[in-house]
Design an enzyme around this catalytic site. Sequence first.
Site: not given
Ligand SMILES: NC(=O)c1ccc[n+]([C@@H]2O[C@H](COP(=O)([O-])OP(=O)(O)OC[C@H]3O[C@@H](n4cnc5c(N)ncnc54)[C@H](OP(=O)(O)O)[C@@H]3O)[C@@H](O)[C@H]2O)c1
Length: 252
Positions: A143, A156
């Site tokens: 990120s 985070y």
């Molecule tokens: N959204 C943004 O603006 C943004 C920006 C920068 C970086 N990111 C990064 O991008 C990645 C995806 O983010 P997102 O926005 O798509 O979030 P999201 O929709 O909440 O998805 C997060 C995923 O992580 C999985 N997860 C969480 N805890 C877990 C655990 N203990 N074991 C296994 N799986 C787990 C969840 O699985 P389940 O739902 O199946 O439980 C879900 O599929 C993350 O690493 C986040 O930090 C996001």
Amino acid sequence: MSLLDGQTALVTGAGGGIGRSIALRFAQEGAAVALHCRTALARTRELAARIEESGGRAVVLRADLTDEDACRRVVGEAAEWGGGLHALVNNAGVQPTRELPGMTAVEWRAVVDTNLSSVFACTQAAAEVMRERGGGSVTHIASIEGRQPAALHAHYSASKAAVVMHARAAALEYGACGIRVNTVSPGLIRRDGLERAWPEGVRRWQEAVPLGRLGRAEDVGDACVFLASRLASWVTGHDLVVDGGVTARPTW
Ligand SMILES: NC(=O)c1ccc[n+]([C@@H]2O[C@H](COP(=O)([O-])OP(=O)(O)OC[C@H]3O[C@@H](n4cnc5c(N)ncnc54)[C@H](OP(=O)(O)O)[C@@H]3O)[C@@H](O)[C@H]2O)c1
């Protein structure tokens, strides 16, 4: 020929917003995709069905990646299903908010275990499989908060800075085995309800971002496809920032 023809890829957190797009882009480029989820089983199965309807190959694997043994198991299952493993995308992560003064060690560890320790364990397990077959690629989703911390996100931001450094260190150690390790650092990515939930954050983003919009999950998927493809065959230990230019802006 598509960019990832013949590859088997494992995408963690494939039921989430960004993971889903990464998985779809990998499938569009010809990869067979192992879709990891923890709780989002129905959504991930729908994604697998969509990939198969389009002529691709997908399987759904479940694991809580805070459990190191589960990390090793899910990587092993993906490799067994795919007859090997060419690409791993460590995308699963959590993003809770909490101020540092009241943060408990349990809350700190929950973020570090999910966002960082799982990356260590999945990468180590994947590298064991990849080295037997002469190489592969690993991409961690970090990120821009690994470079510029945001309020209430100390755990985070620290976890994301650490995965960037893990990738650089892993690139050093695994390079001789033909394994490339990189990170993608997204900026703010659009998801349903974001404007409603965080109007002030979205407004500030729109004012600051040179390219004038929020990110799309596909922007992250495209970067991951590039890093897993032959186009990036001499790219390792790199952090690819995908943020519309926001971190290029002076902050003082
Ligand atoms: N959204 C943004 O603006 C943004 C920006 C920068 C970086 N990111 C990064 O991008 C990645 C995806 O983010 P997102 O926005 O798509 O979030 P999201 O929709 O909440 O998805 C997060 C995923 O992580 C999985 N997860 C969480 N805890 C877990 C655990 N203990 N074991 C296994 N799986 C787990 C969840 O699985 P389940 O739902 O199946 O439980 C879900 O599929 C993350 O690493 C986040 O930090 C996001």
